[in-house]
Design an enzyme around this catalytic site. Structure first.
Site, PDB file in Angstrom:
ATOM      1  N   HIS A 467      46.502  43.446  50.306  1.00 58.58           N
ATOM      2  CA  HIS A 467      45.049  43.512  50.487  1.00 58.58           C
ATOM      3  C   HIS A 467      44.339  43.139  49.181  1.00 58.58           C
ATOM      4  CE1 HIS A 467      41.256  45.437  52.074  1.00 58.58           C
ATOM      5  NE2 HIS A 467      41.034  45.509  50.778  1.00 58.58           N
ATOM      6  N   GLU A 468      44.724  43.807  48.109  1.00 54.93           N
ATOM      7  CA  GLU A 468      44.053  43.546  46.832  1.00 54.93           C
ATOM      8  C   GLU A 468      44.338  42.131  46.326  1.00 54.93           C
ATOM      9  OE1 GLU A 468      41.787  45.478  45.988  1.00 54.93           O
ATOM     10  OE2 GLU A 468      42.329  47.180  47.255  1.00 54.93           O
ATOM     11  N   HIS A 471      41.703  39.819  47.617  1.00 53.33           N
ATOM     12  CA  HIS A 471      40.489  39.844  46.787  1.00 53.33           C
ATOM     13  C   HIS A 471      40.682  38.990  45.533  1.00 53.33           C
ATOM     14  CE1 HIS A 471      37.995  42.648  48.932  1.00 53.33           C
ATOM     15  NE2 HIS A 471      38.811  43.665  48.809  1.00 53.33           N
ATOM     16  N   HIS A 474      40.485  35.343  46.092  1.00 51.92           N
ATOM     17  CA  HIS A 474      39.106  34.918  46.334  1.00 51.92           C
ATOM     18  C   HIS A 474      38.434  34.536  45.011  1.00 51.92           C
ATOM     19  CE1 HIS A 474      35.484  35.787  49.227  1.00 51.92           C
ATOM     20  NE2 HIS A 474      35.691  34.502  49.045  1.00 51.92           N
TER      21      HIS A 474
END
Length: 686
Positions: A467-468, A471, A474
């Protein structure tokens, strides 16, 4: 003071090991002065504003300030000490005052208006035109059109809110760090996993105590709640965690008044700007149009999920009664009974799977996914960090072109905020013919390794790491040349979780799980039989988990969708009303969940917690494109689709509205169907 590491050139690495608390205030004070001077110069009406003589000088000055402040904020979060906290809080007031001053600067606002109305604007790229448009919007939302007493009050509110949020965060950290339970009777710890016992024994030894020391840090708290057979012990830990930073503990750490203060300040801020409530104000910068749309979305999702949640709970209660002799299921029994039911139903436990997820193997598997999907190369970078166990990575194209750096800090410890997050140290920026590459932080709170043994992750930890990493990608795969259009600068908050939640899906794919698992003793990957059990349990209690997230989201939206603030009694009453509407589990009356809800009171998610579910619709639908293109072998690691996702979602950051980016990738508007299917809740319900 000699050389200050926080004043390093923007294109140089920060020497984290050299930073002391004494460096923070001089650096921030100097950089604020430079930025203030740049604003004053840019706001001079004698200047005919275009990009090069107006925006660029502002960016040059502010970039140095925000980079130094990001470093100070990061250190305050991961290596907090009394001296560092004091220096940070002094500067927090200065930074807040400066930010408010810029947002209220009528002269600067007028220059942006001149640029927008003049001939230079029509020559800008679409990204730069969007940056100007968003700046004008943000000026209006920052109170620039206020005058007199309302203007002064707005500035006061901004400072008070920043200080209250920081104090809220400190209280949670201190309340967590200050609590421990010393145990000398090993029988009280029956059922607790060996690695958790080992960590607890080491924690006790550090304080020269015999036996074991339990804490409320997640690597200790969660395994105890899941596996300790001693019901009284589980209740003790649950009560401590459920009453963190409230009136039932140290009065100096009680967040009750801060919650009241924050809600009152936010409501008043919205009223000053002409909005009926804080939620409406915050939604001016989101994909969602208004609070009613958000509330309807959450309630529609709750309508789909609650029948499944009720079924989940009924099955858990029956199992607890029949197999565990628990006639009543208390909140401190839920994790324990859930884990026993999982073991009974799927014939595996999380502790059985954990030895396969060694840190090195998980990272190799993660890198394999990222490198294949996006045609990248990831390798270790020889860069000093703030701790010996923090790690630096270098992200490159397959051909070796540098794209950015990622700093990783994985382990839970005292002085480190709980949870997991990603933040930017420096954004990508084109300066002349040169590209300044981005730098990001990835922070988790996993169990640390024991001696020569590697760190072991749960499958939930693996999901968190993926998940991280979404980020981080991105930020690191941005192809946006202007920092003001970077992902974390201008992507709508309710879309920012799209890349992160998207990455979680790969943690359930057999080829990926094979590649990222390696047993700590045998080196073997996770057996297919164990993977099949893990996959079969993927949607285990997904109904209960979904309504829990909806409960948090509704609570957040409702308390911020008020014309005035609420006292703490009304806040707790609101939570109870939300639970009556959507929840299936009901906490004891003494539980004080809001006092530890840092996301909305200290983490920027106020009136925005719904973003997790909103973006999950986007991420599930985006992942469905990979499922549709998986072919006969069902391999979702499709680099052709991956390149399209990179190009249309990751690379563009905030250069265009998130809805446009999703449409460019998917060819249509998002649908909730994939989310419901992924959660085992497709169709009309039960």
């Amino acid at each position: 003071m000699s050389h200050n590491p926080l004043l390093a050139p923007i294109d140089a690495f920060v020497d984290y090991a050299a930073i002391t608390p004494e460096h923070i205030e001089p650096a921030i004070t100097e950089l604020i002065a430079q930025s203030r001077a740049a604003v004053t110069l840019a706001a001079d009406p004698a200047c005919d504003p275009d990009w090069d003589n107006f925006i660029t000088p502002l960016e040059n000055a502010s970039e140095k300030l925000w980079r130094a402040w990001s470093v100070a904020s990061h250190l305050n979060a991961v290596v907090n000490t009394p001296a560092l906290r004091e220096a940070y809080n002094v500067c927090l007031a200065q930074v807040t005052e400066f930010s408010t001053w810029v947002g209220l600067h009528a002269g600067l606002y007028a220059q942006y208006q001149r640029l927008r109305a003049g001939p230079h604007y029509r020559q800008l790229t679409p990204t730069r035109a969007r940056i100007v448009d968003l700046a004008l919007r943000d000026f209006r939302l920052s109170g620039v059109e206020l005058a007199g007493a309302p203007r002064a009050r707005y500035a006061q509110i901004s400072e008070q809110e920043a200080q209250a949020s920081q104090k809220f965060s400190e209280n949670v950290l201190d309340a967590t760090d200050n609590w421990s339970l010393h145990i000398e009777d090993e029988t009280r710890l029956d059922g607790v996993p060996a690695d958790t016992m080992q960590s607890a024994h080491a924690a006790a030894a550090q304080k020269n105590l015999p036996g074991w020391l339990l804490t409320l840090k997640m690597p200790c708290y969660l395994p105890v709640m899941q596996h300790a057979k001693n019901r009284e012990l589980r209740e003790t830990l649950y009560r401590a965690y459920a009453t963190l930073a409230c009136e039932q503990g140290d009065p100096a750490l009680d967040n009750s008044k801060l919650i009241e203060q924050l809600l009152a300040l936010r409501a008043e801020q919205a009223q000053l700007l002409g909005f009926p409530d804080y939620a409406t104000l915050r939604l001016q910068t989101r994909m969602a149009d208004n609070a009613e749309q958000v509330l309807n979305f959450l309630r529609q999702l709750a309508g789909q999920a609650k029948p499944y949640a009720l079924r989940d709970l009924a099955q858990l209660r029956q199992f607890a009664k029949d197999e565990l002799a628990l006639d009543t299921l208390e909140m401190w029994d839920i994790p324990f009974a859930t884990e026993r039911l999982r073991e009974a139903r799927y014939a595996y436990s999380e502790e059985e799977i954990k030895p396969y997820f060694t840190e090195a193997a998980v990272f190799k598997g993660l890198f394999d996914v990222v490198e294949k999907l996006y045609d990248l190369r990831i390798r270790d970078a020889d860069i000093a960090t703030w701790r010996p166990d923090a790690r630096a990575l270098q992200i490159e194209t397959a051909g070796g072109k540098l794209l950015g750096h990622l700093f990783i800090d994985l382990y839970a410890r005292n002085g480190k905020q709980g949870g997991a997050w990603v933040d930017s140290e420096r954004n990508r920026r084109k300066i002349g013919d040169r590209i300044q590459t981005p730098i990001a932080y990835l922070t988790c709170n996993f169990s640390a390794p024991h001696g020569a043994e590697p760190a072991l992750l749960t499958h939930d930890d693996v999901i968190t790491l993926f998940h991280e990493s979404g980020h981080a990608l991105h930020a690191l795969l941005s192809e946006v040349d202007d920092p003001a259009a970077a992902a974390f600068a201008s992507v709508e908050w309710d879309a920012i979780e799209l890349p992160s939640q998207f990455m979680e899906n790969f943690c359930w794919e057999w080829p990926v799980v094979q590649a990222l698992s390696k047993h700590v003793s045998t080196g073997e990957p996770l057996p297919r039989s164990l993977y099949d059990k893990l996959l079969a349990a993927k949607n285990f209690q997904s109904g209960m988990q979904t309504v829990r997230q909806i409960e948090f989201s509704l609570f957040d939206m409702i308390i911020h969708h008020q014309k005035t603030g609420l006292d703490i009694g009304a806040v707790l009453d609101t939570l109870q009303q939300v639970r009556q509407e959507v929840a299936v589990l009901f906490a004891p009356s003494w539980q004080r969940f809001p006092h530890n809800f840092s996301h909305i009171f200290a983490g920027g998610y106020g009136a925005g917690y719904y973003s997790y579910k909103w973006a999950e619709v986007l991420s599930a639908d985006a992942y469905a494109a990979f499922e549709e293109g998986s072919g006969a072998h069902g391999d979702t690691l499709n680099p052709v689709i991956g390149q399209r996702f990179r190009k249309e979602i990751l690379a563009v950051g905030g250069a265009r509205p998130a809805a446009d980016s999703f449409y460019a990738f998917r060819g249509r508007a998002p649908s909730m169907d994939a989310l419901l299917r992924h959660n085992g809740m497709a169709g009309p319900g039960l």
